[in-house]
Design a protein around this motif. Sequence first.
Motif, PDB file in Angstrom:
ATOM      1  N   GLY A  51       0.813  -1.218   0.000  1.00 44.99           N
ATOM      2  CA  GLY A  51       0.000   0.000   0.000  1.00 44.99           C
ATOM      3  C   GLY A  51       0.842   1.262   0.000  1.00 44.99           C
ATOM      4  O   GLY A  51       0.332   2.358  -0.249  1.00 44.99           O
ATOM      5  N   ILE A  52       2.129   1.114   0.278  1.00 46.91           N
ATOM      6  CA  ILE A  52       3.041   2.269   0.202  1.00 46.91           C
ATOM      7  C   ILE A  52       4.074   2.104  -0.906  1.00 46.91           C
ATOM      8  O   ILE A  52       4.274   3.013  -1.711  1.00 46.91           O
ATOM      9  CB  ILE A  52       3.766   2.488   1.558  1.00 46.91           C
ATOM     10  N   TRP A  53       4.673   0.923  -0.971  1.00 47.33           N
ATOM     11  CA  TRP A  53       5.787   0.759  -1.908  1.00 47.33           C
ATOM     12  C   TRP A  53       5.489  -0.173  -3.081  1.00 47.33           C
ATOM     13  O   TRP A  53       6.366  -0.474  -3.882  1.00 47.33           O
ATOM     14  CB  TRP A  53       7.031   0.267  -1.142  1.00 47.33           C
ATOM     15  N   GLY A  54       4.257  -0.671  -3.149  1.00 47.01           N
ATOM     16  CA  GLY A  54       3.904  -1.578  -4.248  1.00 47.01           C
ATOM     17  C   GLY A  54       3.911  -0.848  -5.588  1.00 47.01           C
ATOM     18  O   GLY A  54       3.621   0.346  -5.653  1.00 47.01           O
ATOM     19  N   ARG A  55       4.243  -1.578  -6.660  1.00 47.07           N
ATOM     20  CA  ARG A  55       4.238  -0.950  -7.980  1.00 47.07           C
ATOM     21  C   ARG A  55       2.814  -0.890  -8.516  1.00 47.07           C
ATOM     22  O   ARG A  55       2.135  -1.925  -8.566  1.00 47.07           O
ATOM     23  CB  ARG A  55       5.130  -1.751  -8.933  1.00 47.07           C
ATOM     24  N   PRO A  56       2.360   0.293  -8.907  1.00 49.51           N
ATOM     25  CA  PRO A  56       0.978   0.467  -9.365  1.00 49.51           C
ATOM     26  C   PRO A  56       0.577  -0.530 -10.444  1.00 49.51           C
ATOM     27  O   PRO A  56      -0.560  -1.016 -10.447  1.00 49.51           O
ATOM     28  CB  PRO A  56       0.966   1.897  -9.920  1.00 49.51           C
ATOM     29  N   ALA A  57       1.501  -0.888 -11.326  1.00 47.57           N
ATOM     30  CA  ALA A  57       1.161  -1.813 -12.410  1.00 47.57           C
ATOM     31  C   ALA A  57       0.729  -3.166 -11.838  1.00 47.57           C
ATOM     32  O   ALA A  57      -0.095  -3.861 -12.425  1.00 47.57           O
ATOM     33  CB  ALA A  57       2.353  -1.998 -13.336  1.00 47.57           C
ATOM     34  N   THR A  89      -0.227  -3.651  -8.303  1.00 44.01           N
ATOM     35  CA  THR A  89      -1.257  -3.569  -7.263  1.00 44.01           C
ATOM     36  C   THR A  89      -2.562  -2.985  -7.798  1.00 44.01           C
ATOM     37  O   THR A  89      -3.610  -3.162  -7.195  1.00 44.01           O
ATOM     38  CB  THR A  89      -0.801  -2.671  -6.088  1.00 44.01           C
ATOM     39  N   GLY A  90      -2.481  -2.269  -8.914  1.00 47.80           N
ATOM     40  CA  GLY A  90      -3.670  -1.595  -9.423  1.00 47.80           C
ATOM     41  C   GLY A  90      -4.029  -0.374  -8.596  1.00 47.80           C
ATOM     42  O   GLY A  90      -5.089   0.212  -8.746  1.00 47.80           O
ATOM     43  N   LYS A  91      -3.135  -0.002  -7.679  1.00 44.75           N
ATOM     44  CA  LYS A  91      -3.385   1.170  -6.835  1.00 44.75           C
ATOM     45  C   LYS A  91      -2.239   2.162  -6.975  1.00 44.75           C
ATOM     46  O   LYS A  91      -1.111   1.778  -7.302  1.00 44.75           O
ATOM     47  CB  LYS A  91      -3.479   0.728  -5.368  1.00 44.75           C
ATOM     48  N   PRO A  92      -2.493   3.448  -6.713  1.00 44.39           N
ATOM     49  CA  PRO A  92      -1.432   4.450  -6.849  1.00 44.39           C
ATOM     50  C   PRO A  92      -0.325   4.246  -5.815  1.00 44.39           C
ATOM     51  O   PRO A  92      -0.564   3.691  -4.745  1.00 44.39           O
ATOM     52  CB  PRO A  92      -2.153   5.775  -6.601  1.00 44.39           C
ATOM     53  N   VAL A  93       0.890   4.674  -6.148  1.00 46.47           N
ATOM     54  CA  VAL A  93       2.018   4.626  -5.214  1.00 46.47           C
ATOM     55  C   VAL A  93       1.663   5.386  -3.943  1.00 46.47           C
ATOM     56  O   VAL A  93       1.076   6.465  -3.999  1.00 46.47           O
ATOM     57  CB  VAL A  93       3.277   5.287  -5.843  1.00 46.47           C
ATOM     58  N   ALA A  94       2.005   4.788  -2.807  1.00 45.69           N
ATOM     59  CA  ALA A  94       1.803   5.434  -1.511  1.00 45.69           C
ATOM     60  C   ALA A  94       0.343   5.803  -1.249  1.00 45.69           C
ATOM     61  O   ALA A  94       0.039   6.721  -0.483  1.00 45.69           O
ATOM     62  CB  ALA A  94       2.693   6.666  -1.370  1.00 45.69           C
ATOM     63  N   GLY A  95      -0.556   5.054  -1.880  1.00 47.19           N
ATOM     64  CA  GLY A  95      -1.987   5.336  -1.739  1.00 47.19           C
ATOM     65  C   GLY A  95      -2.443   5.368  -0.279  1.00 47.19           C
ATOM     66  O   GLY A  95      -3.241   6.225   0.112  1.00 47.19           O
ATOM     67  N   ASP A  96      -1.931   4.444   0.525  1.00 47.11           N
ATOM     68  CA  ASP A  96      -2.357   4.379   1.922  1.00 47.11           C
ATOM     69  C   ASP A  96      -1.919   5.616   2.704  1.00 47.11           C
ATOM     70  O   ASP A  96      -2.590   6.005   3.677  1.00 47.11           O
ATOM     71  CB  ASP A  96      -1.795   3.115   2.597  1.00 47.11           C
ATOM     72  N   ILE A  97      -0.800   6.204   2.310  1.00 46.13           N
ATOM     73  CA  ILE A  97      -0.357   7.430   2.997  1.00 46.13           C
ATOM     74  C   ILE A  97      -1.249   8.598   2.589  1.00 46.13           C
ATOM     75  O   ILE A  97      -1.688   9.393   3.419  1.00 46.13           O
ATOM     76  CB  ILE A  97       1.125   7.718   2.682  1.00 46.13           C
ATOM     77  N   ARG A  98      -1.556   8.649   1.312  1.00 40.99           N
ATOM     78  CA  ARG A  98      -2.450   9.708   0.825  1.00 40.99           C
ATOM     79  C   ARG A  98      -3.787   9.663   1.570  1.00 40.99           C
ATOM     80  O   ARG A  98      -4.376  10.695   1.864  1.00 40.99           O
ATOM     81  CB  ARG A  98      -2.657   9.526  -0.683  1.00 40.99           C
ATOM     82  N   ASN A 141      -1.337  17.266   9.320  1.00 38.63           N
ATOM     83  CA  ASN A 141      -2.080  18.152   8.423  1.00 38.63           C
ATOM     84  C   ASN A 141      -3.122  17.347   7.662  1.00 38.63           C
ATOM     85  O   ASN A 141      -3.010  16.122   7.557  1.00 38.63           O
ATOM     86  CB  ASN A 141      -1.126  18.802   7.426  1.00 38.63           C
ATOM     87  N   GLY A 142      -4.089  18.016   7.113  1.00 36.95           N
ATOM     88  CA  GLY A 142      -5.149  17.331   6.372  1.00 36.95           C
ATOM     89  C   GLY A 142      -4.637  16.787   5.051  1.00 36.95           C
ATOM     90  O   GLY A 142      -3.808  15.875   5.030  1.00 36.95           O
ATOM     91  N   GLY A 143      -5.116  17.319   3.946  1.00 39.56           N
ATOM     92  CA  GLY A 143      -4.730  16.826   2.628  1.00 39.56           C
ATOM     93  C   GLY A 143      -3.246  17.054   2.348  1.00 39.56           C
ATOM     94  O   GLY A 143      -2.747  18.158   2.518  1.00 39.56           O
ATOM     95  N   LEU A 144      -2.555  15.992   1.918  1.00 39.49           N
ATOM     96  CA  LEU A 144      -1.126  16.098   1.632  1.00 39.49           C
ATOM     97  C   LEU A 144      -0.917  16.338   0.132  1.00 39.49           C
ATOM     98  O   LEU A 144      -1.611  15.752  -0.695  1.00 39.49           O
ATOM     99  CB  LEU A 144      -0.408  14.809   2.031  1.00 39.49           C
ATOM    100  N   SER A 145       0.067  17.189  -0.189  1.00 34.45           N
ATOM    101  CA  SER A 145       0.444  17.364  -1.596  1.00 34.45           C
ATOM    102  C   SER A 145       1.203  16.116  -2.036  1.00 34.45           C
ATOM    103  O   SER A 145       1.640  15.316  -1.202  1.00 34.45           O
ATOM    104  CB  SER A 145       1.339  18.592  -1.747  1.00 34.45           C
ATOM    105  N   GLU A 146       1.383  15.966  -3.350  1.00 37.04           N
ATOM    106  CA  GLU A 146       2.115  14.798  -3.852  1.00 37.04           C
ATOM    107  C   GLU A 146       3.539  14.761  -3.298  1.00 37.04           C
ATOM    108  O   GLU A 146       4.072  13.705  -2.968  1.00 37.04           O
ATOM    109  CB  GLU A 146       2.140  14.784  -5.384  1.00 37.04           C
ATOM    110  N   ALA A 147       4.152  15.942  -3.197  1.00 38.65           N
ATOM    111  CA  ALA A 147       5.520  16.003  -2.663  1.00 38.65           C
ATOM    112  C   ALA A 147       5.535  15.556  -1.203  1.00 38.65           C
ATOM    113  O   ALA A 147       6.447  14.846  -0.760  1.00 38.65           O
ATOM    114  CB  ALA A 147       6.058  17.428  -2.786  1.00 38.65           C
ATOM    115  N   GLN A 148       4.509  15.953  -0.469  1.00 36.40           N
ATOM    116  CA  GLN A 148       4.437  15.566   0.947  1.00 36.40           C
ATOM    117  C   GLN A 148       4.186  14.067   1.109  1.00 36.40           C
ATOM    118  O   GLN A 148       4.723  13.437   2.018  1.00 36.40           O
ATOM    119  CB  GLN A 148       3.340  16.364   1.652  1.00 36.40           C
TER     120      GLN A 148
END
Lengths: 333, 333
Positions: B224-230, B232-241, B269-276
């Motif tokens: 959920g953090i370091w899995g490759r999107p291709a 897992t079908g999920k975005p990188v670091a999705g669980d952190i977002r 903080n609430g919503g994190l930017s991609e950089a965060q």
Amino acid sequence: MPPALLRARDMIEPALRESIRDLAPDIQRVVGYHLGFSDAEGQPVAGEGGKAVRPALALLSAEAAGAPADVGIPGAVAVELVHNFSLLHDDVMDHDLERRHRPTAWALFGMGQAIVTGDALMVLAQRVLMEPATPEHSSAAAALARATAGMIEGQAQDLSFQSRLDVSVDECERMSANKTGALLSCASSIGAILAGAGDLEVASLAEFGLHLGLAFQAIDDWLGIWGRPALTGKPVAGDIREQKKTLPVVIALAAGGPDSDRLRELLSNGGLSEAQVSMAADLVERCGGSERTRTEAGRHLALALGALDRAPLALPAREQLEEIARFVTARDF
Amino acid sequence: MPPALLRARDMIEPALRESIRDLAPDIQRVVGYHLGFSDAEGQPVAGEGGKAVRPALALLSAEAAGAPADVGIPGAVAVELVHNFSLLHDDVMDHDLERRHRPTAWALFGMGQAIVTGDALMVLAQRVLMEPATPEHSSAAAALARATAGMIEGQAQDLSFQSRLDVSVDECERMSANKTGALLSCASSIGAILAGAGDLEVASLAEFGLHLGLAFQAIDDWLGIWGRPALTGKPVAGDIREQKKTLPVVIALAAGGPDSDRLRELLSNGGLSEAQVSMAADLVERCGGSERTRTEAGRHLALALGALDRAPLALPAREQLEEIARFVTARDF
């Protein structure tokens, strides 16, 4: 209020509190609030809780089968838990913001917490009946699961009716038999099942509960259009505003003729103005929706009471069942 | 894919289809879509369905207790129904729009239909085990109800973690033991229960399933953090977002030190930017979140396999259980 209802409330509250004691704190907080045991902050409140109709029926059904009321307690707790699971989920699905003059659980704790708390109550209800694993407990658990499945099916049917204008009177009654009748039928017989009563006693009590449910639902449907807001706590013609296909509306749509056609046309539009809501309520009445719904309620009450004559049920429980049936159907009608 | 998984899929599909046949049409439509039997219009599709891990474990656990696989079928169907009830409700609660590359049921049919369909599957799972009312079936039903209650408790805990920054590693593992472990533990032992196996066999299989669940969840948390999107079908670091307090994050927050403090500040903080989001993932890794999560996964897999040595389980089922455990924990990791 009939003494049997007051007694049920007193007998069932400790068992109900005991049954939820081992739930996770997050779930318990929502359950405690929903059942009226505590406020939004989790502080105990001296509320009255619900009317405990289902627990009362469960206890009386044990007594009607010749057993002490105690024998029905696990059944009484289980049906009350299933009833409250359905209230939690129905409020989410219907987007209702208030119940018993308080914010609904989902409005206060969020949708996720209300859904998961409902889930927890449904499975808890099953577990209450699983130990000890006697044949009577197994039969009661099976009856409860069957009733729960019926209730859920009724809710699904009710949801699908909202977008339809061709619901038949038969479909509407089948939906109510599921949504309201199944659990009341189970409540009215589960104590007898736990008491090891014979098939005849169980069947007559189950039939009593089913028709009581149909009578109750018909009255509820009538009040949903013509009930006085001061008594129902709901706006006049609320069910029409929400496009619900309740019995009076379905009867009117099926009646045929110019008033019925005008009603269909009116309801085929999306949001109704207040004038249109009021016009629709008038049309439903003119098509016989009010009168025939009241007739249906009376017919099902008579069928419920008649079912109690089909088996040798013990007194005074038999009379107390009748008293409760008259009480819950004698709303401002 | 291990042959035992393929066999389970073939054995379980007819029984699963049979079990849902009597559901109301509105519910059946949603179930059929969700299970991959039909498309959004209700037309049959030749899908692959899920991996059938839980049914495979249930069938093998019957065989591990010396019974034919068939004996485990009601248990296999029941755990698969409970699993799918939880997916339907979790998708609503998590607002997830996609599952297995298709719109989720609630996204397609509406929230109400998804909730009520989940409810229907939960009670159906219970009913599958209630007839015939043998002692083995009653024990299996009780085990399933206990596991379902645990799973629901885990989901409630998970929901409450989202708004917290002080979740301990212990709390996180207890949550996963409930949310993922309880049902896998039940799946891995319910066939043996139905086969009338002794306490030792049942306990060792249940422990195997619990640790398999914890290993699986640790890997899922890592992906959920370091899995490759291709993959897992999920975005990188999705669980952190999504501010999920998964094991790597909780480990990092509990680690102490400047990186841990910076992570806490960032997540408060609430919503994190991609950089965060990317910075937070780096901080979790620097605090040992990645490595320790992988260690935990390995530890629980070893405990799962070790549990199989604690009772005399029949071959080849015992080896096939091990094969499945290795397969489901050998994701891209």
